[in-house]
Design a protein around this motif. Structure first.
Motif, short mmCIF file in Angstrom:
data_model
loop_
_atom_site.label_atom_id
_atom_site.label_comp_id
_atom_site.label_asym_id
_atom_site.label_seq_id
_atom_site.Cartn_x
_atom_site.Cartn_y
_atom_site.Cartn_z
N GLN A 1 15.49 -40.95 22.15
CA GLN A 1 15.79 -41.53 23.46
C GLN A 1 14.67 -41.24 24.46
OE1 GLN A 1 19.58 -39.69 24.17
NE2 GLN A 1 20.75 -41.34 23.19
N LYS B 1 12.42 -50.41 21.65
CA LYS B 1 13.60 -50.87 20.90
C LYS B 1 13.72 -50.17 19.55
CE LYS B 1 16.07 -55.03 19.50
NZ LYS B 1 16.54 -54.40 18.26
N GLN C 1 20.41 -44.88 17.86
CA GLN C 1 21.74 -45.43 17.61
C GLN C 1 22.17 -45.28 16.16
OE1 GLN C 1 21.41 -49.44 19.20
NE2 GLN C 1 22.45 -48.80 21.10
N ARG D 1 23.35 -43.13 26.81
CA ARG D 1 21.94 -43.21 27.21
C ARG D 1 21.20 -44.27 26.42
NH1 ARG D 1 17.24 -38.57 26.75
NH2 ARG D 1 15.65 -39.73 27.93
N SER D 2 21.51 -44.39 25.13
CA SER D 2 20.85 -45.41 24.30
C SER D 2 21.16 -46.81 24.83
CB SER D 2 21.30 -45.27 22.85
OG SER D 2 20.92 -44.02 22.31
N TRP D 3 22.40 -47.05 25.19
CA TRP D 3 22.76 -48.36 25.73
C TRP D 3 22.17 -48.59 27.11
CZ3 TRP D 3 24.36 -52.09 22.80
CH2 TRP D 3 25.03 -51.79 21.60
N HIS D 4 21.99 -47.52 27.89
CA HIS D 4 21.35 -47.66 29.20
C HIS D 4 19.89 -48.10 29.03
CE1 HIS D 4 20.26 -46.85 33.36
NE2 HIS D 4 19.29 -46.05 32.93
N THR E 1 18.68 -49.67 26.47
CA THR E 1 18.71 -51.05 25.97
C THR E 1 18.90 -52.04 27.12
OG1 THR E 1 19.67 -50.28 23.89
CG2 THR E 1 19.88 -52.62 24.39
N GLY E 2 19.76 -51.70 28.06
CA GLY E 2 20.00 -52.59 29.19
C GLY E 2 18.80 -52.73 30.10
N MET E 3 17.92 -51.74 30.13
CA MET E 3 16.73 -51.81 30.99
C MET E 3 15.61 -52.65 30.39
SD MET E 3 16.51 -47.86 32.32
CE MET E 3 15.00 -48.21 33.24
N GLU E 4 15.71 -52.93 29.07
CA GLU E 4 14.66 -53.71 28.43
C GLU E 4 14.78 -55.17 28.86
OE1 GLU E 4 15.00 -53.16 24.26
OE2 GLU E 4 14.71 -50.99 24.35
N ASP F 1 14.66 -59.31 28.54
CA ASP F 1 15.03 -60.22 27.46
C ASP F 1 13.77 -60.72 26.77
OD1 ASP F 1 17.66 -59.92 28.14
OD2 ASP F 1 17.66 -61.66 29.51
#
Length: 614
Positions: free
Chosen positions: A572, A588, A595, A603-606, A608-611, A613
């Motif tokens: 992470q 990624k 994951q 934290r991993s999903w956070h 991911t959300g900052m990356e 599209d």
């Protein structure tokens, strides 16, 4: 002469009167012989003279050996061990051994066939005579032991075991001890042999002797068999010698012990099962040895399972709950341990004397988890109240846990006014603990330094941590880590990294992982992403190398989980670095790695959300 078969000559050379039970008499009757002249003339012709002479010589010779065995026994009972040895030396054991082996085997076969004729085996020793000679060998061994000749004694004792084992390769048949002392002599030799090798200082032979007593069914009584199993287990655990299993005992499978410690654990588990089923008497030493062996191998959950099988009444309920709590806490299951301690300290035990260790351990477990801070305050306060009447040397420990729990309560408190009160109480109790411990408890000093650092009293924290380092002679990873964090909080990042580098040279394997991550974080703080990525690469390589160790060990699961969590956090951190560098494909890939360890990590999903599209 014996070769002259006239009745007069036999009568002239006849030995002194013998007991009707003597082997010579039995052998004559077994061969259908009589001392009367008429019988000799009717049964033998001149071609059979040599056979008769051979039979007579063997019978008279063996009767001589019996006489020596009886005389040696008398000398041994009188305590004349030198005289007993001299008498026993006159017995030609090497020549008698094959005959004894044959006699045991033949008489056992005869018993199995339930033959009612006990004198149809010509020129074969009776079981009574065999027992007498084996007893002589055993007493010879004991005489040597009394004289301090342990190696000689063990070799003599081994003759008894070898003889019976050669005659009965499949073990002792049932009921053989009803007619003679053979089984009694053999059992005594089985138990004596490893003790003699132990006194001789030959531990390899000790283990071999114990295994010989256990590998075949020798009709040992359950309690005596349990003693042999227990002695073998303790020898393997504490003997400091590794004796491989012989080829005939090596069986491919998961139940085959791979070391002496595993073999000892298997034996102790068998014994604990017998105690649970009340097949043998309760022996607290067996549980002590089992606790030690499972603890050193990290099998704490297995230990807890066997503690739960202890029958009610052996331990007090509070004591057993406390023991179980120790097991589960060592296995990393602090919540289960805390539930057990609540039982030991709860209302069900209110009528009994308070179990002080349970309150103290409960305070410690609560101090490790902020969610239990308020409950920990109650446990700690109870500890302080109890030490006023007993265990006064634990006062500083109670105050330490009380201070830690107040600090944890402050960090989860919603109200500012409540948080300020908890923080003041935390420092107060921690300072009191340091004073009551005469500033000699390093853990109290480390905790005081940590609380000062959390409350941003950096100078006081620095002084506390330096005192702690002096007490520990600089050998504590936690001390170095806290010192580096305190120095970094003072914006001295380069000094903090230098401290971590110094600590890495002194730390062990597990401590190095935490320090490597701290070093990478400090490098990120100093805007050195490339150096941080290299540090994380080293950290992940070390973790990957240690995975093989955990797979082979199959123990210390909680430590393996700690490293797994550290690995996830490292991926992470790397993902965050690559995201800041706009290297989103690499970010990624790092998120996917994290994951794969824990899919639902927030934290991993956070990240991911900052990356953006793609």
């Amino acid at each position: 002469m014996l070769c002259a078969c006239s009745g007069e000559q036999f009568k002239f050379e006849e030995a002194p009167p013998r007991s009707p039970d003597s082997l010579a008499t039995r052998d004559f009757s077994a061969s259908g012989l009589s001392s009367r002249t008429g019988d000799w003339e009717s049964k033998f012709d001149e071609t059979q003279v040599e056979d008769v002479e051979s039979t007579l010589k063997e019978a008279l010779s063996l009767n001589y050996e019996e006489a020596r065995a009886l005389l040696g026994r008398l000398e041994y009972q009188r305590g004349n061990f030198d005289a007993a040895l001299q008498v026993f030396e006159g017995i030609d054991i090497r020549a008698l051994t094959p005959r004894m082996i044959r006699a045991i085997a033949e008489r056992t076969k005869q018993r199995k066939s339930r033959s009612k004729v006990d004198n149809v085996l010509p020129n074969v020793m009776s079981m009574h005579s065999v027992s007498l000679i084996l007893e002589a060998i055993l007493l010879k061994s004991k005489s040597s032991e009394e004289l301090g000749r342990y190696t000689e004694a063990a070799k003599e004792c081994r003759i008894v075991v070898d003889t019976v084992e050669s005659a009965l390769p499949n073990g002792m048949p049932e009921g053989i001890g009803e007619d003679c002392k053979l089984q009694e002599m053999f059992h005594e030799a089985l138990e004596l042999l490893p003790n003699l090798w132990m006194k001789a200082g030959l531990l390899d032979e000790v283990v071999t002797a114990y295994r010989r007593a256990l590998v075949k069914p020798w009709n040992l009584e359950p309690q005596r068999l349990a003693c042999v199993q227990k002695d073998l287990a303790t020898t393997l655990l504490y003997g400091g010698v590794e004796v491989n299993l012989p080829p005939q005992l090596q069986v491919n499978g998961i139940t085959t012990p791979m070391s002496g410690t595993e073999e000892a654990i298997l034996l102790l588990l068998i014994l604990s099962g017998k105690m649970a089923l009340q097949e043998i008497d309760w022996d607290p030493e067996i549980m002590d040895h089992l606790t030690f062996s499972l603890s050193v191998t990290g099998m704490f959950e297995s230990l807890a399972d066997h503690v739960e099988k202890i029958l009610p009444g052996v331990h007090d309920r509070a004591e057993q709950w406390y023991f179980l709590a120790l097991c589960y806490s060592a296995a990393g299951q602090n919540e289960v341990a805390l539930n057990l301690l609540r039982k030991a300290c709860g209302s069900s035990e209110a009528k009994h004397r308070p179990h002080f260790p349970s309150f103290l351990f409960g305070a410690k477990l609560c101090s490790l988890n902020p969610n239990h801070a308020r409950e920990g305050i109650k446990f700690s306060q109870e500890v302080i109240d109890l030490v006023k009447h007993q265990n006064e040397h634990f006062l500083s420990q109670g105050q330490k846990f009380l201070g830690i729990c107040h600090g944890a309560a402050a960090r989860i408190s919603v109200l500012d006014s409540e948080r300020i009160i908890f923080q003041k109480e935390s420092l107060k109790f921690l300072k009191d603990a340091a004073l009551n411990g005469n500033n000699n408890d390093p853990e109290v000093m480390l905790t005081l330094g940590l609380e000062n650092a959390i409350q941003r009293n950096l100078n006081a924290a620095y002084d506390n941590i330096m005192m702690y380092s002096d007490m520990m002679a600089g050998s504590s990873r936690r001390g170095w880590q806290l010192l580096a964090l305190t120095v970094s909080a003072q914006q001295r990042f380069q000094d903090a990294e230098t401290i971590v580098d110094f600590a890495l040279d002194e730390a062990g394997d597990i401590d190095q992982l935490e320090l490597l991550r701290l070093k990478a974080v400090l490098q990120i703080t100093q805007q050195q992403p490339k150096q941080a990525i290299e540090t994380y690469r080293i950290l992940l390589a070390v973790i990957e190398a240690r995975k093989e160790h955990w797979l082979q060990a199959k123990t210390f699961r909680h430590e393996a989980l700690t490293e797994q969590k550290l690995e996830m956090e490292a991926w992470q951190d790397l993902a965050t670095i690559y995201a800041d560098l706009c290297s989103f494909l690499d970010a990624k890939a790092c998120v996917d790695k994290s994951q794969s360890i824990e899919f639902f990590s927030p934290r991993s999903w956070h990240i991911t959300g900052m990356e953006p599209d793609t």
